[in-house]
Write a protein that holds these residues in place. Structure first.
Motif, PDB file in Angstrom:
ATOM      1  N   ARG A 170      34.279  36.568  46.280  1.00 54.25           N
ATOM      2  CA  ARG A 170      35.516  36.998  46.936  1.00 54.25           C
ATOM      3  C   ARG A 170      35.641  38.512  46.934  1.00 54.25           C
ATOM      4  N   PHE A 171      35.274  39.144  45.820  1.00 49.19           N
ATOM      5  CA  PHE A 171      35.333  40.603  45.726  1.00 49.19           C
ATOM      6  C   PHE A 171      34.391  41.254  46.729  1.00 49.19           C
ATOM      7  N   GLY A 173      33.599  30.186  38.033  1.00 48.53           N
ATOM      8  CA  GLY A 173      34.721  31.071  38.332  1.00 48.53           C
ATOM      9  C   GLY A 173      34.268  32.508  38.534  1.00 48.53           C
ATOM     10  N   TRP A 174      33.320  32.966  37.697  1.00 46.13           N
ATOM     11  CA  TRP A 174      32.782  34.324  37.849  1.00 46.13           C
ATOM     12  C   TRP A 174      32.092  34.467  39.199  1.00 46.13           C
ATOM     13  N   ASN A 178      34.796  34.629  41.890  1.00 43.44           N
ATOM     14  CA  ASN A 178      35.473  35.928  41.892  1.00 43.44           C
ATOM     15  C   ASN A 178      34.573  37.013  42.455  1.00 43.44           C
TER      16      ASN A 178
END
Length: 94
Positions: free
Chosen positions: A77-78, A70-71, A74
């Protein structure tokens, strides 16, 4: 309305307590790793830092094995969102 305010306050307090608990666990883990490093330095002076690093890395990967994907998602995506945002703002300036 009063119940909603109380619920939101309780949720904020709960989140802050969770952060404090995570920080306390991290601090205890770092202190434990430092102690292990000091003990290993007496027995294996040349390889103790490498061994300690590997042990810490294994513990970190084991503890956060479900959150790391998940990290990574994220973070990617960032990064890509900011790249496309920068390209759009650059094209507008021209």
């Amino acid at each position: 309305m009063a119940n909603e305010r109380d619920d939101s306050r309780l949720e904020k307090i709960d989140q802050k307590l969770r952060i404090l608990v995570v920080l306390a666990v991290c601090q205890a883990g770092i202190t434990g790793l430092m102690f292990i490093y000091l003990v290993l330095e007496n027995f294996i002076p040349s390889n103790s830092s490498l061994l300690l690093f590997l042990m810490g890395l294994c513990i970190f990967l084991y503890l956060f094995r479900r959150r790391i994907p998940g990290w990574f998602g994220n973070l990617s995506r960032f990064i890509f969102a900011n790249l496309f945002e920068m390209r759009k703002s650059d094209s507008i300036k021209k």
